[in-house]
Design a protein around this motif. Structure first.
Motif, mmCIF file in Angstrom:
data_model
loop_
_atom_site.group_PDB
_atom_site.id
_atom_site.type_symbol
_atom_site.label_atom_id
_atom_site.label_comp_id
_atom_site.label_asym_id
_atom_site.label_seq_id
_atom_site.Cartn_x
_atom_site.Cartn_y
_atom_site.Cartn_z
ATOM 1 N N HIS A 58 0.976 7.280 -6.238
ATOM 2 C CA HIS A 58 -0.044 8.327 -6.342
ATOM 3 C C HIS A 58 0.591 9.712 -6.311
ATOM 4 C CE1 HIS A 58 -3.859 10.404 -5.682
ATOM 5 N NE2 HIS A 58 -3.267 11.039 -4.692
ATOM 6 N N TYR A 59 1.631 9.858 -5.505
ATOM 7 C CA TYR A 59 2.335 11.136 -5.364
ATOM 8 C C TYR A 59 3.585 11.194 -6.243
ATOM 9 C CZ TYR A 59 -0.467 11.865 -1.152
ATOM 10 O OH TYR A 59 -1.504 12.043 -0.265
ATOM 11 N N HIS A 60 3.646 10.398 -7.278
ATOM 12 C CA HIS A 60 4.871 10.199 -8.058
ATOM 13 C C HIS A 60 5.533 11.490 -8.527
ATOM 14 C CE1 HIS A 60 1.908 10.595 -11.284
ATOM 15 N NE2 HIS A 60 2.907 10.924 -12.065
ATOM 16 N N GLU A 61 4.780 12.526 -8.771
ATOM 17 C CA GLU A 61 5.391 13.769 -9.257
ATOM 18 C C GLU A 61 5.885 14.667 -8.120
ATOM 19 O OE1 GLU A 61 3.288 15.808 -12.317
ATOM 20 O OE2 GLU A 61 2.725 13.959 -13.309
ATOM 21 N N ALA A 62 5.491 14.354 -6.905
ATOM 22 C CA ALA A 62 5.907 15.166 -5.765
ATOM 23 C C ALA A 62 7.333 14.810 -5.367
ATOM 24 C CB ALA A 62 4.970 14.943 -4.582
ATOM 25 N N LEU B 254 7.494 10.735 1.833
ATOM 26 C CA LEU B 254 7.076 11.388 3.072
ATOM 27 C C LEU B 254 5.561 11.534 3.121
ATOM 28 C CD1 LEU B 254 7.826 12.818 5.709
ATOM 29 C CD2 LEU B 254 8.072 14.926 4.382
ATOM 30 N N ARG B 255 4.970 11.971 2.038
ATOM 31 C CA ARG B 255 3.511 12.140 1.990
ATOM 32 C C ARG B 255 2.803 10.813 2.205
ATOM 33 N NH1 ARG B 255 1.543 16.696 -1.998
ATOM 34 N NH2 ARG B 255 3.273 18.150 -1.831
ATOM 35 N N ALA B 256 3.293 9.759 1.554
ATOM 36 C CA ALA B 256 2.688 8.441 1.705
ATOM 37 C C ALA B 256 2.826 7.945 3.146
ATOM 38 C CB ALA B 256 3.336 7.452 0.739
ATOM 39 N N LEU C 40 0.837 -1.201 0.000
ATOM 40 C CA LEU C 40 0.000 0.000 0.000
ATOM 41 C C LEU C 40 0.870 1.249 0.000
ATOM 42 C CD1 LEU C 40 -2.672 1.488 0.135
ATOM 43 C CD2 LEU C 40 -2.650 1.130 2.625
ATOM 44 N N PHE C 41 1.947 1.231 0.774
ATOM 45 C CA PHE C 41 2.877 2.355 0.772
ATOM 46 C C PHE C 41 3.394 2.607 -0.644
ATOM 47 C CE2 PHE C 41 7.238 3.989 1.013
ATOM 48 C CZ PHE C 41 7.019 5.168 1.689
ATOM 49 N N GLY C 42 3.773 1.540 -1.331
ATOM 50 C CA GLY C 42 4.246 1.676 -2.704
ATOM 51 C C GLY C 42 3.179 2.277 -3.614
#
Length: 88
Positions: free
Chosen positions: A17-21, A26-28, A10-12
């Motif tokens: 989901h935040y791939h461009e950040a 950290l967000r995940a 799930l973390f992966g």
């Protein structure tokens, strides 16, 4: 797949989901932490914060023990941990 491995998966997905950040990991991690804290608060009894503090203390003071705790919850402890596989 163990519960730990499911959470790592799930973390992966969250990192994806935040791939461009720049701070995707950290967000995940924060999202998972927020859910975990909410569940511990609801189901962990009166000492839920103490449990959290204990694990944080282990992570800070004894990283090798913390790593052993994580690895002991996996089906194959020799596989790399999420720290070893996800980098910015």
């Amino acid at each position: 797949m163990t519960p730990m491995e499911r959470v790592e998966a799930l973390f992966g997905e969250l990192v994806g989901h935040y791939h461009e950040a720049r701070d995707a990991e950290l967000r995940a991690a924060i999202k998972l932490l927020l859910v975990a804290i909410a569940e511990l608060k609801q189901h962990g009894g009166s000492d839920w914060a103490g449990v959290v503090a204990d694990y944080v203390a282990i992570a800070e003071r004894d990283p090798q023990r913390f790593d052993r705790i994580l690895r002991s919850n996996r089906s194959d402890p020799s596989l790399p941990m999420i720290d070893d596989t996800f980098t910015c």
